[in-house]
Design a protein around this motif. Structure first.
Motif, PDB file in Angstrom:
ATOM      1  N   ARG A  31       6.139 -38.995  51.649  1.00 38.78           N
ATOM      2  CA  ARG A  31       7.432 -39.111  50.983  1.00 38.78           C
ATOM      3  C   ARG A  31       7.864 -37.854  50.240  1.00 38.78           C
ATOM      4  O   ARG A  31       9.016 -37.436  50.345  1.00 38.78           O
ATOM      5  CB  ARG A  31       7.425 -40.298  50.023  1.00 38.78           C
ATOM      6  CG  ARG A  31       8.434 -41.310  50.393  1.00 38.78           C
ATOM      7  CD  ARG A  31       8.488 -42.464  49.487  1.00 38.78           C
ATOM      8  NE  ARG A  31       7.899 -42.194  48.181  1.00 38.78           N
ATOM      9  CZ  ARG A  31       7.825 -43.068  47.226  1.00 38.78           C
ATOM     10  NH1 ARG A  31       8.290 -44.253  47.404  1.00 38.78           N
ATOM     11  NH2 ARG A  31       7.286 -42.782  46.072  1.00 38.78           N
ATOM     12  N   LYS A  32       6.959 -37.238  49.495  1.00 39.29           N
ATOM     13  CA  LYS A  32       7.327 -36.028  48.739  1.00 39.29           C
ATOM     14  C   LYS A  32       7.818 -34.931  49.677  1.00 39.29           C
ATOM     15  O   LYS A  32       8.847 -34.307  49.432  1.00 39.29           O
ATOM     16  CB  LYS A  32       6.141 -35.499  47.917  1.00 39.29           C
ATOM     17  CG  LYS A  32       5.946 -36.187  46.605  1.00 39.29           C
ATOM     18  CD  LYS A  32       4.828 -35.504  45.832  1.00 39.29           C
ATOM     19  CE  LYS A  32       4.544 -36.267  44.563  1.00 39.29           C
ATOM     20  NZ  LYS A  32       3.410 -35.696  43.843  1.00 39.29           N
ATOM     21  N   ASP A  35      11.190 -35.908  51.095  1.00 42.27           N
ATOM     22  CA  ASP A  35      12.266 -35.695  50.102  1.00 42.27           C
ATOM     23  C   ASP A  35      12.660 -34.224  50.051  1.00 42.27           C
ATOM     24  O   ASP A  35      13.846 -33.883  50.043  1.00 42.27           O
ATOM     25  CB  ASP A  35      11.830 -36.167  48.706  1.00 42.27           C
ATOM     26  CG  ASP A  35      11.915 -37.666  48.535  1.00 42.27           C
ATOM     27  OD1 ASP A  35      12.724 -38.310  49.238  1.00 42.27           O
ATOM     28  OD2 ASP A  35      11.177 -38.198  47.681  1.00 42.27           O
ATOM     29  N   LYS A  36      11.645 -33.362  50.027  1.00 41.31           N
ATOM     30  CA  LYS A  36      11.887 -31.919  49.967  1.00 41.31           C
ATOM     31  C   LYS A  36      12.659 -31.446  51.211  1.00 41.31           C
ATOM     32  O   LYS A  36      13.644 -30.725  51.105  1.00 41.31           O
ATOM     33  CB  LYS A  36      10.533 -31.184  49.870  1.00 41.31           C
ATOM     34  CG  LYS A  36      10.595 -29.850  49.166  1.00 41.31           C
ATOM     35  CD  LYS A  36       9.255 -29.120  49.155  1.00 41.31           C
ATOM     36  CE  LYS A  36       8.137 -29.936  48.561  1.00 41.31           C
ATOM     37  NZ  LYS A  36       6.841 -29.229  48.587  1.00 41.31           N
ATOM     38  N   GLN A  38      14.469 -33.232  53.191  1.00 37.06           N
ATOM     39  CA  GLN A  38      15.802 -33.835  53.209  1.00 37.06           C
ATOM     40  C   GLN A  38      16.770 -33.080  52.294  1.00 37.06           C
ATOM     41  O   GLN A  38      17.909 -32.834  52.659  1.00 37.06           O
ATOM     42  CB  GLN A  38      15.716 -35.310  52.807  1.00 37.06           C
ATOM     43  CG  GLN A  38      16.948 -36.111  53.160  1.00 37.06           C
ATOM     44  CD  GLN A  38      16.736 -37.585  52.900  1.00 37.06           C
ATOM     45  OE1 GLN A  38      16.244 -37.968  51.843  1.00 37.06           O
ATOM     46  NE2 GLN A  38      17.106 -38.406  53.869  1.00 37.06           N
ATOM     47  N   ARG A  39      16.281 -32.695  51.109  1.00 36.67           N
ATOM     48  CA  ARG A  39      17.123 -31.923  50.170  1.00 36.67           C
ATOM     49  C   ARG A  39      17.533 -30.585  50.773  1.00 36.67           C
ATOM     50  O   ARG A  39      18.644 -30.122  50.573  1.00 36.67           O
ATOM     51  CB  ARG A  39      16.390 -31.713  48.842  1.00 36.67           C
ATOM     52  CG  ARG A  39      16.476 -32.903  47.904  1.00 36.67           C
ATOM     53  CD  ARG A  39      16.018 -32.548  46.493  1.00 36.67           C
ATOM     54  NE  ARG A  39      14.678 -32.008  46.421  1.00 36.67           N
ATOM     55  CZ  ARG A  39      13.561 -32.720  46.358  1.00 36.67           C
ATOM     56  NH1 ARG A  39      13.613 -34.027  46.357  1.00 36.67           N
ATOM     57  NH2 ARG A  39      12.390 -32.130  46.292  1.00 36.67           N
ATOM     58  N   LYS A  40      16.609 -29.977  51.527  1.00 29.12           N
ATOM     59  CA  LYS A  40      16.896 -28.679  52.162  1.00 29.12           C
ATOM     60  C   LYS A  40      17.613 -28.848  53.501  1.00 29.12           C
ATOM     61  O   LYS A  40      17.947 -27.859  54.137  1.00 29.12           O
ATOM     62  CB  LYS A  40      15.586 -27.912  52.395  1.00 29.12           C
ATOM     63  CG  LYS A  40      14.913 -27.461  51.135  1.00 29.12           C
ATOM     64  CD  LYS A  40      13.626 -26.735  51.482  1.00 29.12           C
ATOM     65  CE  LYS A  40      12.918 -26.257  50.234  1.00 29.12           C
ATOM     66  NZ  LYS A  40      11.659 -25.568  50.577  1.00 29.12           N
ATOM     67  N   ASN A  41      17.787 -30.106  53.905  1.00 24.96           N
ATOM     68  CA  ASN A  41      18.394 -30.418  55.191  1.00 24.96           C
ATOM     69  C   ASN A  41      17.634 -29.736  56.341  1.00 24.96           C
ATOM     70  O   ASN A  41      18.230 -29.229  57.291  1.00 24.96           O
ATOM     71  CB  ASN A  41      19.879 -30.031  55.206  1.00 24.96           C
ATOM     72  CG  ASN A  41      20.642 -30.824  56.243  1.00 24.96           C
ATOM     73  OD1 ASN A  41      20.186 -31.873  56.687  1.00 24.96           O
ATOM     74  ND2 ASN A  41      21.798 -30.311  56.639  1.00 24.96           N
ATOM     75  N   ASP A  42      16.292 -29.736  56.202  1.00 27.51           N
ATOM     76  CA  ASP A  42      15.405 -29.097  57.175  1.00 27.51           C
ATOM     77  C   ASP A  42      15.035 -30.100  58.268  1.00 27.51           C
ATOM     78  O   ASP A  42      14.003 -30.777  58.198  1.00 27.51           O
ATOM     79  CB  ASP A  42      14.165 -28.572  56.447  1.00 27.51           C
ATOM     80  CG  ASP A  42      13.261 -27.738  57.328  1.00 27.51           C
ATOM     81  OD1 ASP A  42      13.441 -27.748  58.560  1.00 27.51           O
ATOM     82  OD2 ASP A  42      12.358 -27.075  56.762  1.00 27.51           O
ATOM     83  N   ASN A  95      15.051 -44.151  55.975  1.00 28.27           N
ATOM     84  CA  ASN A  95      15.425 -43.270  54.863  1.00 28.27           C
ATOM     85  C   ASN A  95      15.322 -41.779  55.182  1.00 28.27           C
ATOM     86  O   ASN A  95      15.935 -40.970  54.490  1.00 28.27           O
ATOM     87  CB  ASN A  95      14.576 -43.593  53.628  1.00 28.27           C
ATOM     88  CG  ASN A  95      14.959 -44.929  53.038  1.00 28.27           C
ATOM     89  OD1 ASN A  95      16.045 -45.088  52.502  1.00 28.27           O
ATOM     90  ND2 ASN A  95      14.088 -45.909  53.186  1.00 28.27           N
ATOM     91  N   TYR A  96      14.544 -41.428  56.219  1.00 29.22           N
ATOM     92  CA  TYR A  96      14.322 -40.012  56.484  1.00 29.22           C
ATOM     93  C   TYR A  96      14.490 -39.626  57.956  1.00 29.22           C
ATOM     94  O   TYR A  96      15.250 -38.730  58.271  1.00 29.22           O
ATOM     95  CB  TYR A  96      12.922 -39.584  56.031  1.00 29.22           C
ATOM     96  CG  TYR A  96      12.666 -39.839  54.563  1.00 29.22           C
ATOM     97  CD1 TYR A  96      13.160 -38.974  53.590  1.00 29.22           C
ATOM     98  CD2 TYR A  96      11.926 -40.938  54.146  1.00 29.22           C
ATOM     99  CE1 TYR A  96      12.919 -39.207  52.238  1.00 29.22           C
ATOM    100  CE2 TYR A  96      11.676 -41.174  52.810  1.00 29.22           C
ATOM    101  CZ  TYR A  96      12.181 -40.306  51.857  1.00 29.22           C
ATOM    102  OH  TYR A  96      11.946 -40.539  50.530  1.00 29.22           O
TER     103      TYR A  96
END
Length: 167
Positions: A31-32, A35-36, A38-42, A95-96
């Motif tokens: 998950r961590k 999340d990272k 997803q935030r960077k849209n990688d 979610n991801y």
């Protein structure tokens, strides 16, 4: 009271410490990173983590199957662990990953592991109950235990157990 931080354990350590119900949570360790990414849209990193999740799900499911075969966990616990793996993959996917195939793959994989075990246990139970019924009917007809054991190719002990239960 000590706090258990499941994310600090590997699946091997969880097995060693007999903390089997926590095995499916190994998927949550992603998950961590997710999340990272997803935030960077990688997107590439998310795809990598999706493949990693598939691998973890498969590994944990197989380890759970081995625990079942070694009688370390009950059949219903095995089923619950496979369901937990499916549910966690669903959660991560929605979610991801957003990959339609991953849920299908994991469901197919867990069914492949679970269904043969269910079928095998069911067949064994059915044979056992059928044999018990046959022994009971033969006893009811007045046949002696030795003849029943010889006819059905079971031990005299099995016949006597059914005989004792019927009395």
């Amino acid at each position: 009271m000590p706090v258990i931080k499941y994310w600090e354990y590997t699946d091997e350590e969880l097995i060693e410490k007999k903390m089997y119900p926590l095995l499916p949570l190994q998927l949550f360790n992603l998950r961590k990173e997710l999340d990272k990414a997803q935030r960077k849209n990688d997107i590439n990193r998310i795809k990598e983590l999706s493949l990693q999740a598939r691998g973890i799900a498969s590994k944990i499911a197989k380890e759970s199957q081995e625990l079942l075969q070694e009688n370390e966990i009950l059949h219903q616990d095995f089923h619950k662990m496979l369901l937990a793996i499916q549910n966690l993959i669903e959660y991560l996917n929605r979610n991801y990953f957003k990959d339609e195939r991953i849920e299908e793959e994991v469901i197919t994989m867990t069914k492949t592991l679970y269904d043969p075990e269910v079928e095998k246990k069911g067949i064994e139970k059915g044979i056992e109950k059928g044999m018990e019924k046959a022994i009971g009917l033969m006893l009811k007809k007045g046949m002696d235990a030795e003849t029943i054991a010889e006819t059905l190719e079971v031990s005299l002990d099995e016949v006597n157990k059914v005989k004792d239960r019927k009395q």
